[in-house]
Design a protein around this motif. Sequence first.
Motif, PDB file in Angstrom:
ATOM      1  N   ILE A  25      21.400 128.263  15.713  1.00 57.34           N
ATOM      2  CA  ILE A  25      21.292 128.577  17.138  1.00 57.34           C
ATOM      3  C   ILE A  25      22.205 129.747  17.463  1.00 57.34           C
ATOM      4  O   ILE A  25      23.335 129.804  16.979  1.00 57.34           O
ATOM      5  N   MET A  28      20.578 117.163  13.995  1.00 59.01           N
ATOM      6  CA  MET A  28      20.294 117.408  15.410  1.00 59.01           C
ATOM      7  C   MET A  28      19.027 116.647  15.796  1.00 59.01           C
ATOM      8  O   MET A  28      18.095 117.190  16.383  1.00 59.01           O
ATOM      9  N   ASP A  63      22.000 113.990  18.615  1.00 60.74           N
ATOM     10  CA  ASP A  63      21.958 115.348  19.148  1.00 60.74           C
ATOM     11  C   ASP A  63      20.520 115.812  19.342  1.00 60.74           C
ATOM     12  O   ASP A  63      19.803 116.045  18.374  1.00 60.74           O
ATOM     13  N   THR A  89      17.362 121.937  20.641  1.00 61.95           N
ATOM     14  CA  THR A  89      16.840 122.918  21.591  1.00 61.95           C
ATOM     15  C   THR A  89      15.406 123.306  21.270  1.00 61.95           C
ATOM     16  O   THR A  89      14.781 124.025  22.034  1.00 61.95           O
ATOM     17  N   TYR A 122      27.317 113.375   5.641  1.00 61.48           N
ATOM     18  CA  TYR A 122      26.935 113.917   6.954  1.00 61.48           C
ATOM     19  C   TYR A 122      27.996 114.902   7.438  1.00 61.48           C
ATOM     20  O   TYR A 122      27.685 116.002   7.901  1.00 61.48           O
ATOM     21  N   ARG A 179      26.238 126.233   8.625  1.00 65.03           N
ATOM     22  CA  ARG A 179      26.070 126.813   9.957  1.00 65.03           C
ATOM     23  C   ARG A 179      24.619 126.574  10.392  1.00 65.03           C
ATOM     24  O   ARG A 179      23.753 127.380  10.118  1.00 65.03           O
ATOM     25  N   SER A 193      29.016 114.721  20.799  1.00 66.99           N
ATOM     26  CA  SER A 193      28.088 115.290  19.824  1.00 66.99           C
ATOM     27  C   SER A 193      28.705 115.344  18.428  1.00 66.99           C
ATOM     28  O   SER A 193      29.691 116.049  18.192  1.00 66.99           O
ATOM     29  N   PRO A 194      28.131 114.626  17.453  1.00 68.62           N
ATOM     30  CA  PRO A 194      28.664 114.706  16.090  1.00 68.62           C
ATOM     31  C   PRO A 194      28.587 116.118  15.532  1.00 68.62           C
ATOM     32  O   PRO A 194      29.437 116.511  14.734  1.00 68.62           O
ATOM     33  N   LEU A 195      27.593 116.888  15.973  1.00 68.36           N
ATOM     34  CA  LEU A 195      27.477 118.254  15.457  1.00 68.36           C
ATOM     35  C   LEU A 195      28.586 119.136  16.015  1.00 68.36           C
ATOM     36  O   LEU A 195      29.153 119.958  15.293  1.00 68.36           O
ATOM     37  N   THR A 242      31.891 117.905  14.199  1.00 64.58           N
ATOM     38  CA  THR A 242      32.047 118.355  12.813  1.00 64.58           C
ATOM     39  C   THR A 242      32.279 119.864  12.759  1.00 64.58           C
ATOM     40  O   THR A 242      32.994 120.346  11.881  1.00 64.58           O
ATOM     41  N   PHE A 294      35.882 120.280  13.306  1.00 56.46           N
ATOM     42  CA  PHE A 294      36.581 119.893  12.079  1.00 56.46           C
ATOM     43  C   PHE A 294      36.578 121.056  11.087  1.00 56.46           C
ATOM     44  O   PHE A 294      37.579 121.344  10.437  1.00 56.46           O
ATOM     45  N   ASN A 308      30.632 127.438  15.976  1.00 57.45           N
ATOM     46  CA  ASN A 308      29.190 127.269  16.057  1.00 57.45           C
ATOM     47  C   ASN A 308      28.822 126.894  17.484  1.00 57.45           C
ATOM     48  O   ASN A 308      28.492 125.750  17.787  1.00 57.45           O
ATOM     49  N   GLY A 362      26.351 127.410  19.294  1.00 57.36           N
ATOM     50  CA  GLY A 362      24.992 126.932  19.561  1.00 57.36           C
ATOM     51  C   GLY A 362      24.957 125.422  19.720  1.00 57.36           C
ATOM     52  O   GLY A 362      24.187 124.877  20.511  1.00 57.36           O
ATOM     53  N   ARG A 363      25.821 124.729  18.978  1.00 58.52           N
ATOM     54  CA  ARG A 363      25.844 123.274  19.083  1.00 58.52           C
ATOM     55  C   ARG A 363      26.381 122.827  20.444  1.00 58.52           C
ATOM     56  O   ARG A 363      25.980 121.794  20.956  1.00 58.52           O
ATOM     57  N   ALA A 409      23.521 123.336  22.824  1.00 55.91           N
ATOM     58  CA  ALA A 409      22.511 122.285  22.619  1.00 55.91           C
ATOM     59  C   ALA A 409      22.923 121.015  23.348  1.00 55.91           C
ATOM     60  O   ALA A 409      22.110 120.366  24.009  1.00 55.91           O
ATOM     61  N   LEU A 439      35.425 115.227  14.333  1.00 52.60           N
ATOM     62  CA  LEU A 439      34.891 114.178  13.444  1.00 52.60           C
ATOM     63  C   LEU A 439      35.077 114.659  12.013  1.00 52.60           C
ATOM     64  O   LEU A 439      34.478 115.659  11.609  1.00 52.60           O
TER      65      LEU A 439
END
Lengths: 407, 407
Positions: free
Chosen positions: A120, A184, A227, A230, A398, A406, B307-309, B312, B315, B320, B322-323, B326, B394
């Motif tokens: 994204i 996602m 998640d 988009t 995960y 990315r 959001s896990p995304l 992470t 972390f 990123n 975009g996450r 989203a 996370l």
Amino acid sequence: MAVGNVAVPEIIYAIDGIKLSATAAGVRYKDRDDLVVIEIADSAATAVVTTKSAFCAAPVRVLREHFAKTSPRYLITNTGNANAGTGADGKRRAEDICAALASRAEVDSNSVLPFSTGVIGEPLNSDAIIAGLDTALANLDADNWLAAANGILTTDTIPKVASQKVTLDGTSYHITGISKGSGMIRPNMATMLGYVATDANIAADLLQEMLAAVNEQSFNRITVDGDTSTNDCCVLIATGKVSSQVIDSPEHPHYQPLFIALTEVFVRLAQLIVRDGEGATKFMTVKVTGGKTSQECCDVAYAVAHSPLVKTAFFASDANWGRILAAVGYAGIEDLDTEQVSVSLNEVMICQNGTVASDYTEAAGNEVMSRPEITIHIDLARGTASDTVYTCDLSYEYVKINADYRS
Amino acid sequence: MAVGNVAVPEIIYAIDGIKLSATAAGVRYKDRDDLVVIEIADSAATAVVTTKSAFCAAPVRVLREHFAKTSPRYLITNTGNANAGTGADGKRRAEDICAALASRAEVDSNSVLPFSTGVIGEPLNSDAIIAGLDTALANLDADNWLAAANGILTTDTIPKVASQKVTLDGTSYHITGISKGSGMIRPNMATMLGYVATDANIAADLLQEMLAAVNEQSFNRITVDGDTSTNDCCVLIATGKVSSQVIDSPEHPHYQPLFIALTEVFVRLAQLIVRDGEGATKFMTVKVTGGKTSQECCDVAYAVAHSPLVKTAFFASDANWGRILAAVGYAGIEDLDTEQVSVSLNEVMICQNGTVASDYTEAAGNEVMSRPEITIHIDLARGTASDTVYTCDLSYEYVKINADYRS
């Protein structure tokens, strides 16, 4: 590693009226198919559902505008870049791709629907995609479903294909579909790309209703990480090639069996996404019964399916049912009588009347938790509604995938 | 490893009217303090908020019944076992503990409030707790706040203490509080155990209102894993020892400065829980401004914080963004004009008008992401409301802790 039976069907039925191709256009990576074109016969009816995300991607916006104007003839999908969070420039690039395909195929640009998946917020390499169009169109073939299934993958580890034949009153209908997605994943109205086609002749309005209904039981009931993407989109095409007789109402004798077969194909494609969930080692079906409404069953199922504590306990094969109860507790049913609630894992009853079941043993709990496929059945004992959600566990892998990649 | 400044205050003010003790009763583990008793002076007013979980634990049920009948004189807390999902037996054990303490202290059993934290679904070893009561009562001391802060910990790695002195018109008020929690943290009305006391003289009704208000800005704005506990409780005690003059309305000249000091203590205690979140390597403040309502700001902040995304990516120190977009997109604001949305990380503007900021560079993004403390500021540009949520990242360690530990 994907969980359980994720095999591609032995027979993938071609759908008369559909041709596909997969091409390596170099959108983000070299030497992997990342551009999939699907050609739809002029006769077909097509239904579409898209993400409910407010931040929906540029191709989704373009797709909605095009779909409102005319029936689609081409679906074009790129991986490697979601073309989301890219503003007016992203929308222009999606339009350029549609126009380039339309001029080569000699169709209206509005009859081309764009789809993107990948990172994204980066500008889409539309030049690479446009440069790949001649090859993509030259390679269109009715037997390319598996190649297309591979061509739409990103962090997925397996291609996702379902295919069925249904014979009714001597007429053989075929349904074939593909999907992609492994992170996602918590689709809201559609998944991160699913394409299903049948040669049945179904009226466009009815097809859209059928898509909404089957989607609600399949892609809208899976979650990997909670998640919502988009870019989620799902398309159902009925080419009508099998018969000139139109199925135009739920009263048609072929409607119900076709609906059931479509549901099976959709559920299979949705479950394949969860089985291939990022880092998944377990496939869990969260089935909630005895609710007053399906909504409250759905809320409870999602609370359990999204709980990181439940998901890590399943990863560890630890029958830590207290975490399941905790998630049921915070799912938002204010007047829940917890002393009526029971929970079982497959055939093992772990919790009855809100506390540990009288004949439950840790040994039985740990044995069932060690299996790769587990149904968590929660009975609320306050009504007759039910709902089911599919999910996977939360593993080191995960975190590794999403900390390294990315996406 | 806890993130950032988590130091215990240099001066922990004793609160006149409060005595505490921490005892190793052997509830689950040997040789660690797991039983904390807090004695409250007869003069005090006490306010309590408890979990909104439908599956609230036995001690929470008992506590609510007792608190409805009389003002508390003793708080008794055990770790190692949450006494949740334990049905009628669990409630009886919580009652037994209160009765045993009441008879030794010669008070009404209803004036004893029980608290438990630890594993869910196992029978509480109430005998061990009762056997520890004599020692616990003998060791009560006004200077035992730190010992008590240590005694209530489970997977926590640090004791959590905040302490302040406020001098108003020549009167010195003191506020001291402790909290615990690092997993199953997404409090709904209270946290997994917080105890705060002041020597101010505050009317009981007003105290309850103040607790509700400060709690809403502190413990109700943190999340580690989105899992609301069955045992969350928070207590605010005003012993009244400092002055015979009762603060009984928000118009009292000391109300506002005391409210601010209380808020600071609560926010510190709440943030300490996030800083000590299971596996946390980053402390993130998610600040959402420009909303139409605080609720929609809160929804957006939680969508990002859960959001896990997103977690992470933090972390991995991967900018990123975009996450983040989203998550904003799926937070449920249906008419959000995403082209107005901007996002910054500390001083680095990453996203403007719904797409990448014109002067943003990956280098700047990665530099800011590498810091241990990051404020994600999301401006919705559609109103004047705002809200803030605190969370952590996370990591592998989160999965390890929760896959290994039966909590």
